[in-house]
Structures are given as C-alpha cells and as structure tokens.
Motif scaffolding. Structure first.
Motif, PDB file in Angstrom:
ATOM      1  N   LEU A 110       0.729  -1.402  -0.029  1.00 17.43           N
ATOM      2  CA  LEU A 110      -0.053  -0.053   0.056  1.00 17.43           C
ATOM      3  C   LEU A 110       0.870   1.190  -0.062  1.00 17.43           C
ATOM      4  CD1 LEU A 110      -2.831   1.375   0.196  1.00 17.43           C
ATOM      5  CD2 LEU A 110      -2.666   1.113   2.530  1.00 17.43           C
ATOM      6  N   PRO A 111       1.886   1.312   0.770  1.00 16.34           N
ATOM      7  CA  PRO A 111       2.578   2.628   0.723  1.00 16.34           C
ATOM      8  C   PRO A 111       3.551   2.871  -0.537  1.00 16.34           C
ATOM      9  CG  PRO A 111       3.279   1.316   2.644  1.00 16.34           C
ATOM     10  CD  PRO A 111       2.527   0.533   1.917  1.00 16.34           C
ATOM     11  N   VAL A 112       3.843   1.755  -1.266  1.00 13.02           N
ATOM     12  CA  VAL A 112       4.259   1.867  -2.614  1.00 13.02           C
ATOM     13  C   VAL A 112       2.933   2.615  -3.728  1.00 13.02           C
ATOM     14  CG1 VAL A 112       5.049   0.855  -4.828  1.00 13.02           C
ATOM     15  CG2 VAL A 112       5.965   0.527  -2.349  1.00 13.02           C
ATOM     16  N   ARG A 113       2.099   1.866  -3.374  1.00 13.88           N
ATOM     17  CA  ARG A 113       0.932   2.347  -4.344  1.00 13.88           C
ATOM     18  C   ARG A 113       0.469   3.869  -4.249  1.00 13.88           C
ATOM     19  NH1 ARG A 113      -1.250  -2.250  -2.449  1.00 13.88           N
ATOM     20  NH2 ARG A 113      -3.357  -1.490  -2.048  1.00 13.88           N
ATOM     21  N   ILE A 114       0.540   4.061  -2.778  1.00 14.96           N
ATOM     22  CA  ILE A 114       0.161   5.427  -2.678  1.00 14.96           C
ATOM     23  C   ILE A 114       1.320   6.626  -2.997  1.00 14.96           C
ATOM     24  CG2 ILE A 114       0.097   7.512  -0.521  1.00 14.96           C
ATOM     25  CD1 ILE A 114      -1.049   4.866   1.038  1.00 14.96           C
ATOM     26  N   ALA A 115       2.484   6.312  -2.795  1.00 16.29           N
ATOM     27  CA  ALA A 115       3.461   7.006  -3.297  1.00 16.29           C
ATOM     28  C   ALA A 115       3.579   7.303  -5.160  1.00 16.29           C
ATOM     29  CB  ALA A 115       4.838   6.677  -2.722  1.00 16.29           C
ATOM     30  N   VAL A 116       3.449   5.912  -5.450  1.00 14.10           N
ATOM     31  CA  VAL A 116       3.294   6.231  -7.053  1.00 14.10           C
ATOM     32  C   VAL A 116       1.861   6.751  -7.503  1.00 14.10           C
ATOM     33  CG1 VAL A 116       2.980   4.797  -9.116  1.00 14.10           C
ATOM     34  CG2 VAL A 116       4.626   4.329  -7.261  1.00 14.10           C
ATOM     35  N   GLU A 117       0.865   6.527  -6.969  1.00 10.65           N
ATOM     36  CA  GLU A 117      -0.324   7.547  -7.401  1.00 10.65           C
ATOM     37  C   GLU A 117      -0.016   8.819  -7.082  1.00 10.65           C
ATOM     38  OE1 GLU A 117      -3.983   5.561  -5.999  1.00 10.65           O
ATOM     39  OE2 GLU A 117      -3.426   3.466  -6.548  1.00 10.65           O
ATOM     40  N   THR A 118       0.638   8.996  -6.226  1.00 11.16           N
ATOM     41  CA  THR A 118       0.691  10.611  -6.046  1.00 11.16           C
ATOM     42  C   THR A 118       1.658  11.091  -6.881  1.00 11.16           C
ATOM     43  OG1 THR A 118       0.361  10.437  -3.658  1.00 11.16           O
ATOM     44  CG2 THR A 118       1.514  12.288  -4.140  1.00 11.16           C
ATOM     45  N   ALA A 119       2.587  10.481  -7.063  1.00  6.05           N
ATOM     46  CA  ALA A 119       3.707  11.078  -8.266  1.00  6.05           C
ATOM     47  C   ALA A 119       3.089  11.127  -9.434  1.00  6.05           C
ATOM     48  CB  ALA A 119       4.855  10.011  -8.188  1.00  6.05           C
ATOM     49  N   MET A 120       2.196   9.945  -9.947  1.00  3.17           N
ATOM     50  CA  MET A 120       1.481  10.113 -11.326  1.00  3.17           C
ATOM     51  C   MET A 120       0.655  11.404 -11.215  1.00  3.17           C
ATOM     52  SD  MET A 120       2.613   7.749 -12.945  1.00  3.17           S
ATOM     53  CE  MET A 120       1.331   7.708 -14.445  1.00  3.17           C
ATOM     54  N   ALA A 121      -0.252  11.419 -10.222  1.00  2.69           N
ATOM     55  CA  ALA A 121      -1.138  12.788 -10.261  1.00  2.69           C
ATOM     56  C   ALA A 121      -0.238  14.025 -10.236  1.00  2.69           C
ATOM     57  CB  ALA A 121      -1.876  12.599  -8.860  1.00  2.69           C
ATOM     58  N   MET A 122       0.832  14.118  -9.669  1.00  2.00           N
ATOM     59  CA  MET A 122       1.588  15.338  -9.677  1.00  2.00           C
ATOM     60  C   MET A 122       2.242  15.698 -11.264  1.00  2.00           C
ATOM     61  SD  MET A 122       1.782  17.111  -7.036  1.00  2.00           S
ATOM     62  CE  MET A 122       3.376  18.110  -7.182  1.00  2.00           C
ATOM     63  N   ILE A 123       2.140  14.376 -11.721  1.00  2.00           N
ATOM     64  CA  ILE A 123       2.700  14.815 -13.239  1.00  2.00           C
ATOM     65  C   ILE A 123       1.594  15.731 -14.126  1.00  2.00           C
ATOM     66  CG2 ILE A 123       2.752  13.507 -15.497  1.00  2.00           C
ATOM     67  CD1 ILE A 123       4.216  11.348 -14.128  1.00  2.00           C
ATOM     68  N   ASP A 124       0.558  15.316 -13.731  1.00  2.00           N
ATOM     69  CA  ASP A 124      -0.451  16.161 -14.254  1.00  2.00           C
ATOM     70  C   ASP A 124      -0.566  17.723 -13.964  1.00  2.00           C
ATOM     71  OD1 ASP A 124      -1.347  14.058 -15.974  1.00  2.00           O
ATOM     72  OD2 ASP A 124      -3.513  13.672 -14.572  1.00  2.00           O
ATOM     73  N   LEU A 125      -0.370  17.796 -12.551  1.00  2.00           N
ATOM     74  CA  LEU A 125      -0.386  19.256 -12.177  1.00  2.00           C
ATOM     75  C   LEU A 125       1.024  20.106 -12.690  1.00  2.00           C
ATOM     76  CD1 LEU A 125      -2.621  18.756  -9.993  1.00  2.00           C
ATOM     77  CD2 LEU A 125      -1.200  19.675  -8.372  1.00  2.00           C
ATOM     78  N   ILE A 126       2.024  19.422 -12.874  1.00  2.00           N
ATOM     79  CA  ILE A 126       3.291  19.974 -13.268  1.00  2.00           C
ATOM     80  C   ILE A 126       3.194  20.149 -14.863  1.00  2.00           C
ATOM     81  CG2 ILE A 126       5.582  19.417 -13.722  1.00  2.00           C
ATOM     82  CD1 ILE A 126       5.851  17.796 -11.123  1.00  2.00           C
ATOM     83  N   ARG A 127       2.608  19.221 -15.616  1.00  2.00           N
ATOM     84  CA  ARG A 127       2.644  19.414 -16.829  1.00  2.00           C
ATOM     85  C   ARG A 127       1.508  20.672 -17.253  1.00  2.00           C
ATOM     86  NH1 ARG A 127       1.546  14.816 -20.612  1.00  2.00           N
ATOM     87  NH2 ARG A 127      -0.387  14.827 -19.758  1.00  2.00           N
ATOM     88  N   SER A 128       0.434  20.669 -16.454  1.00  2.00           N
ATOM     89  CA  SER A 128      -0.432  21.600 -16.792  1.00  2.00           C
ATOM     90  C   SER A 128      -0.132  23.144 -16.168  1.00  2.00           C
ATOM     91  CB  SER A 128      -1.937  21.263 -16.325  1.00  2.00           C
ATOM     92  OG  SER A 128      -1.998  20.731 -15.148  1.00  2.00           O
ATOM     93  N   ASP A 129       0.778  23.151 -15.428  1.00  2.00           N
ATOM     94  CA  ASP A 129       1.506  24.166 -14.774  1.00  2.00           C
ATOM     95  C   ASP A 129       0.288  24.465 -13.613  1.00  2.00           C
ATOM     96  OD1 ASP A 129       3.344  26.316 -13.830  1.00  2.00           O
ATOM     97  OD2 ASP A 129       2.635  27.569 -15.538  1.00  2.00           O
ATOM     98  N   GLU A 130      -0.218  23.815 -12.919  1.00  2.00           N
ATOM     99  CA  GLU A 130      -1.450  24.087 -11.772  1.00  2.00           C
ATOM    100  C   GLU A 130      -0.780  23.818 -10.425  1.00  2.00           C
ATOM    101  OE1 GLU A 130      -4.302  25.153 -12.367  1.00  2.00           O
ATOM    102  OE2 GLU A 130      -4.577  25.148 -14.325  1.00  2.00           O
ATOM    103  N   MET A 131       0.575  23.874 -10.290  1.00  2.00           N
ATOM    104  CA  MET A 131       0.967  23.761  -8.920  1.00  2.00           C
ATOM    105  C   MET A 131       0.309  24.605  -7.861  1.00  2.00           C
ATOM    106  SD  MET A 131       3.547  21.141  -8.960  1.00  2.00           S
ATOM    107  CE  MET A 131       4.274  21.574  -7.726  1.00  2.00           C
ATOM    108  N   SER A 132       0.032  25.683  -8.383  1.00  2.00           N
ATOM    109  CA  SER A 132      -0.725  26.690  -7.498  1.00  2.00           C
ATOM    110  C   SER A 132      -1.991  26.060  -6.794  1.00  2.00           C
ATOM    111  CB  SER A 132      -1.012  27.989  -8.001  1.00  2.00           C
ATOM    112  OG  SER A 132      -2.097  27.810  -9.082  1.00  2.00           O
ATOM    113  N   ARG A 133      -2.511  25.007  -7.429  1.00  2.00           N
ATOM    114  CA  ARG A 133      -3.705  24.247  -6.789  1.00  2.00           C
ATOM    115  C   ARG A 133      -3.468  23.789  -5.282  1.00  2.00           C
ATOM    116  NH1 ARG A 133      -8.433  24.976  -9.488  1.00  2.00           N
ATOM    117  NH2 ARG A 133      -7.984  25.235 -11.734  1.00  2.00           N
ATOM    118  N   LEU A 134      -2.016  23.720  -5.130  1.00  2.00           N
ATOM    119  CA  LEU A 134      -1.603  23.077  -3.624  1.00  2.00           C
ATOM    120  C   LEU A 134      -0.883  24.279  -3.083  1.00  2.00           C
ATOM    121  CD1 LEU A 134       0.135  19.680  -4.893  1.00  2.00           C
ATOM    122  CD2 LEU A 134      -1.928  19.920  -3.204  1.00  2.00           C
TER     123      LEU A 134
END
Length: 176
Positions: A110-134
């Motif tokens: 589970l910890p691996v899945r959480i870390a990887v799913e978070t990283a995959m989601a961050m890809i979308d935020l970074i690529r769309s230049d939406e880091m200000s959402r956090l």
C-alpha cells in the motif's frame, strides 16, 4: 481546469494523508488506516498490520515535500519516486471505476501504491502548470495542506474548522 478522476482522487488522498500528521494525529491505529483505505477506494494488497501503518505514516513527510515544493524540485521528486518503484503506467478498469492509470501492480505494498499514485497525479499538475492548486492553510496556526480544485481558486483553508476559526476571529476584530 478539470483533472482526470484518478488524478483528483490521488491528490485528495495524498493531502489527507499528509494532513493526518497535524495535531491531533489522525493516523495512529490500524483501524484508521483501514478507514483511509476504504474511503479513498484503494484496491490491491492491504495487510492492515502495524508494519503497514508505520510505512504509510512514514510517507507523510516525503509526500509533503513533493506536494509543496517548487516546480523543479517537484519534478525531481516525482521522477525519483517513479524510478525507485519501477513504475510502468498501464490503463486498468475495476469495479465501478472506468479506465484509469495504475503504475505498479495491485500486489505492491500500500505505501508504494500511495507514493506512485501521488507521483502520477503530480505529473498532471506539473505538466498543466497547476502547482498553485496546492498550498498551505491560510490559518497562521496551521500547517495543513490545501488542495484547491475549485473553478475560481478560492479555497484557502485545509478544513472547515480552520475556515470557521478565522471567520470568527475576523468577525470579532470587526466588532471591536
């Protein structure tokens, strides 16, 4: 901007996990981890034991760094996470959830899945230049994270408790 369901779900879960470290700590027992697992509709391996609980708790600080870093640092942390866990993105469909991306097997801890799913989601935020959402909670006494998925980007507080506390303080200040 509207994100894919799995991106939003992973970010919501990651922010809740990071915020669970705030006082009072809301992830101290296996039953609380079970509830987190169910609430965020994780699938795959889940032992629910003390070892898994400690590993998930240990993710909170690294995820906080990933979610709050400036863009360049976030990219480095995302890439390091994906390499560390040998993430191989695949489209999957299970239960009521339509096709979405999993990057590690359901048998991964589970910890691996959480870390990887978070990283995959961050890809979308970074690529769309939406880091200000956090961001960090606008309450000066709180370090909680805020995920603002609103259209007008108006979310400032990590919880209604922080928002209410600040609204009451502002009201009292105006009345003086």
């Amino acid at each position: 901007m509207t994100f894919a369901h799995d991106t939003e779900a992973a970010l919501v879960a990651a922010v809740e996990l990071v915020n669970s470290a705030e006082e009072p700590d809301t992830l101290t027992e296996a039953a609380q981890l079970d509830e987190f697992f169910r609430k965020h509709v994780y699938t795959g391996a889940h032992t629910g034991d003390a070892v898994e609980l400690m590993a998930v708790r240990a993710l909170r600080a690294p995820l906080r760094r990933m979610l709050t870093s400036e863009r360049g640092t976030a990219v480095r942390l995302v890439n390091e996470t994906l390499v560390k866990y040998r993430a191989v993105p695949q489209l999957v469909k299970h239960g009521e959830v339509d096709y979405h991306i999993h990057a590690v097997s359901a048998a991964a801890p589970l910890p691996v899945r959480i870390a990887v799913e978070t990283a995959m989601a961050m890809i979308d935020l970074i690529r769309s230049d939406e880091m200000s959402r956090l961001s960090t909670c606008a309450d000066s006494t709180c370090d909680g994270l805020v995920l603002d998925l609103s259209r007008n980007r108006s979310r400032r507080y990590c919880s209604t408790a922080c928002g209410n506390r600040n609204a009451v303080a502002a009201y009292r200040a105006r009345k003086k």
